[in-house]
Motif scaffolding. Structure first.
Motif, mmCIF file in Angstrom:
data_model
loop_
_atom_site.group_PDB
_atom_site.id
_atom_site.type_symbol
_atom_site.label_atom_id
_atom_site.label_comp_id
_atom_site.label_asym_id
_atom_site.label_seq_id
_atom_site.Cartn_x
_atom_site.Cartn_y
_atom_site.Cartn_z
ATOM 1 N N PHE A 133 42.816 37.472 42.172
ATOM 2 C CA PHE A 133 41.924 37.079 43.269
ATOM 3 C C PHE A 133 41.795 38.213 44.287
ATOM 4 O O PHE A 133 40.705 38.539 44.746
ATOM 5 N N SER A 134 42.944 38.812 44.633
ATOM 6 C CA SER A 134 42.935 39.918 45.594
ATOM 7 C C SER A 134 42.335 41.177 44.976
ATOM 8 O O SER A 134 41.602 41.923 45.637
ATOM 9 N N ALA A 135 42.636 41.408 43.688
ATOM 10 C CA ALA A 135 42.128 42.606 43.010
ATOM 11 C C ALA A 135 40.598 42.607 42.939
ATOM 12 O O ALA A 135 39.964 43.663 43.010
ATOM 13 N N CYS A 136 40.003 41.435 42.823
ATOM 14 C CA CYS A 136 38.535 41.338 42.773
ATOM 15 C C CYS A 136 37.889 41.842 44.056
ATOM 16 O O CYS A 136 36.738 42.298 44.060
ATOM 17 N N LYS A 183 27.040 37.673 33.191
ATOM 18 C CA LYS A 183 26.672 37.269 31.837
ATOM 19 C C LYS A 183 26.667 35.750 31.670
ATOM 20 O O LYS A 183 26.367 35.237 30.587
ATOM 21 N N GLY A 184 27.024 35.055 32.748
ATOM 22 C CA GLY A 184 27.034 33.600 32.681
ATOM 23 C C GLY A 184 28.367 33.003 32.258
ATOM 24 O O GLY A 184 28.460 31.791 32.030
ATOM 25 N N LYS A 185 29.382 33.855 32.151
ATOM 26 C CA LYS A 185 30.709 33.379 31.767
ATOM 27 C C LYS A 185 31.386 32.720 32.973
ATOM 28 O O LYS A 185 30.995 32.916 34.123
ATOM 29 N N SER A 186 32.442 31.963 32.695
ATOM 30 C CA SER A 186 33.140 31.262 33.778
ATOM 31 C C SER A 186 33.925 32.238 34.654
ATOM 32 O O SER A 186 34.347 33.308 34.192
ATOM 33 N N LYS A 187 34.153 31.829 35.904
ATOM 34 C CA LYS A 187 34.935 32.658 36.826
ATOM 35 C C LYS A 187 36.390 32.773 36.366
ATOM 36 O O LYS A 187 37.039 33.793 36.590
ATOM 37 N N LYS A 188 36.886 31.728 35.742
ATOM 38 C CA LYS A 188 38.265 31.756 35.240
ATOM 39 C C LYS A 188 38.420 32.824 34.164
ATOM 40 O O LYS A 188 39.407 33.577 34.157
ATOM 41 N N LEU A 189 37.447 32.896 33.263
ATOM 42 C CA LEU A 189 37.476 33.916 32.219
ATOM 43 C C LEU A 189 37.428 35.311 32.834
ATOM 44 O O LEU A 189 38.131 36.226 32.388
ATOM 45 N N ALA A 190 36.616 35.464 33.878
ATOM 46 C CA ALA A 190 36.510 36.762 34.561
ATOM 47 C C ALA A 190 37.841 37.136 35.219
ATOM 48 O O ALA A 190 38.253 38.300 35.184
#
Length: 321
Positions: A264-267, A283-290
């Motif tokens: 979360f902090s790294a983002c 790309k429409g992927k989930s935030k969890k996957l990101a």
């Protein structure tokens, strides 16, 4: 690695441990020093002892065998469980588990157990107790909040919870201080390097150093990511089965959770991690996957920096991680 070796599968519990070897069959011994010594007398020099990682129980036995120059492999219980399921076994006992572990050791390439140093052992103990106290503190805070919502019907209960929270805060600070002291004794430079990574928390850096023995246990970043269980698994078969990609989860759960929190902090503060996150979400992927991808990137950055001996640099890390 298992060729020309006698494989001994061990299923260990609180009071006893079951042993299975193709040559000698099944035996059961007491889970104590006397039982360890009796087992040691029966082992040939080419023996390979395989056991599951079962916390306190496996640790003492593995350390004992390693101290007496016995080759030991500690495997993930989930891997053995899946192996048993694959065989469609209908019987599950300590005896059958020991046999299954032996068969697993015969059919798979196994990691060799490296005994923990005294500093590493104490650090892991501190981490376990720290986790326990942090959970207690969270529960106590929730209870205090509940008392506030109720209007504090019992002053005695409220005061008791406040005292407990104060005590837990004090214990947590003490444990964290001791943990930092121990890591600084052995790995001050590694700690400084990891803390230079934007988004990498001190607790995560400490645990990474302890669990990897200063990154000596791994030769590549891919090995480390696999160990943590943060590598993706593909679920596809023929033309009809197209499951979502998931992380393997066959690895160190605690380190995986710590890295996910750091993501979360790294983002926000780590350019390479932010770029990965934005690209996957776009790309429409989930935030969890990101966030999982960011965790993977953080781990690779940590490996690159630890091996190079150089502090964090955006351009340098981007080339290696």
């Amino acid at each position: 690695m298992t060729k020309d070796r006698k494989i001994y599968g061990i299923d260990i519990s609180k009071n006893v441990f079951d042993v299975y070897c193709v040559a000698t069959g099944h035996t059961q011994l007491k889970n104590d020093e006397k039982g360890f010594k009796s087992f040691l007398k029966t082992l040939p020099k080419t023996a390979l002892v395989v056991m599951e990682a079962t916390g306190y129980y496996h640790y003492r036995f593995a350390q004992f065998l390693h101290k007496h120059d016995v080759t030991v492999s500690v495997v993930n219980p989930l891997s053995v469980k899946r192996f048993i399921q694959m065989k469609l076994a209908k019987v599950k006992t300590d005896k059958s588990d020991a046999k299954a572990i032996c068969e697993y050791g015969t059919m798979n390439e196994l990691p060799i157990y490296n005994a923990y140093t005294e500093v590493q052992a104490e650090c892991l103990q501190l981490f376990r107790l720290l986790d326990n106290y942090i959970k207690q503190r969270t529960a106590t805070k929730n209870k205090l909040h509940g008392e506030d919502v109720l209007g504090i019907p019992s002053r005695m209960v409220y005061s008791s919870l406040k005292r407990q929270l104060k005590h837990l805060d004090k214990e947590i600070v003490m444990l964290e201080k001791r943990l930092l002291e121990l890591v600084k004794q052995d790995q001050q430079q590694q700690l400084t390097l990891l803390k230079s990574i934007p988004g990498m928390g001190v607790k995560t850096a400490l645990f990474l150093i302890v669990i990897t023995d200063g990154f000596k246990k791994f030769e590549t970043a891919a090995q480390l990511c696999s160990y943590v269980g943060i590598t993706p698994t593909i679920r596809a078969s023929g033309s009809s089965v197209r499951g979502r990609s998931r992380i393997s989860k066959v690895g160190n759960k605690k380190l995986r959770n710590l890295l996910f929190l750091c993501a979360f902090s790294a983002c926000k503060h780590n350019r390479a991690c932010r770029e990965i996150y934005d690209r996957i979400v776009a790309k429409g992927k989930s935030k969890k996957l990101a966030l999982i991808a960011v965790s993977n990137k953080l781990l690779k950055q940590a490996f690159a920096i630890a091996k190079s001996g150089l502090p964090y640099d955006e351009n340098f890390v981007s080339r290696l991680a």
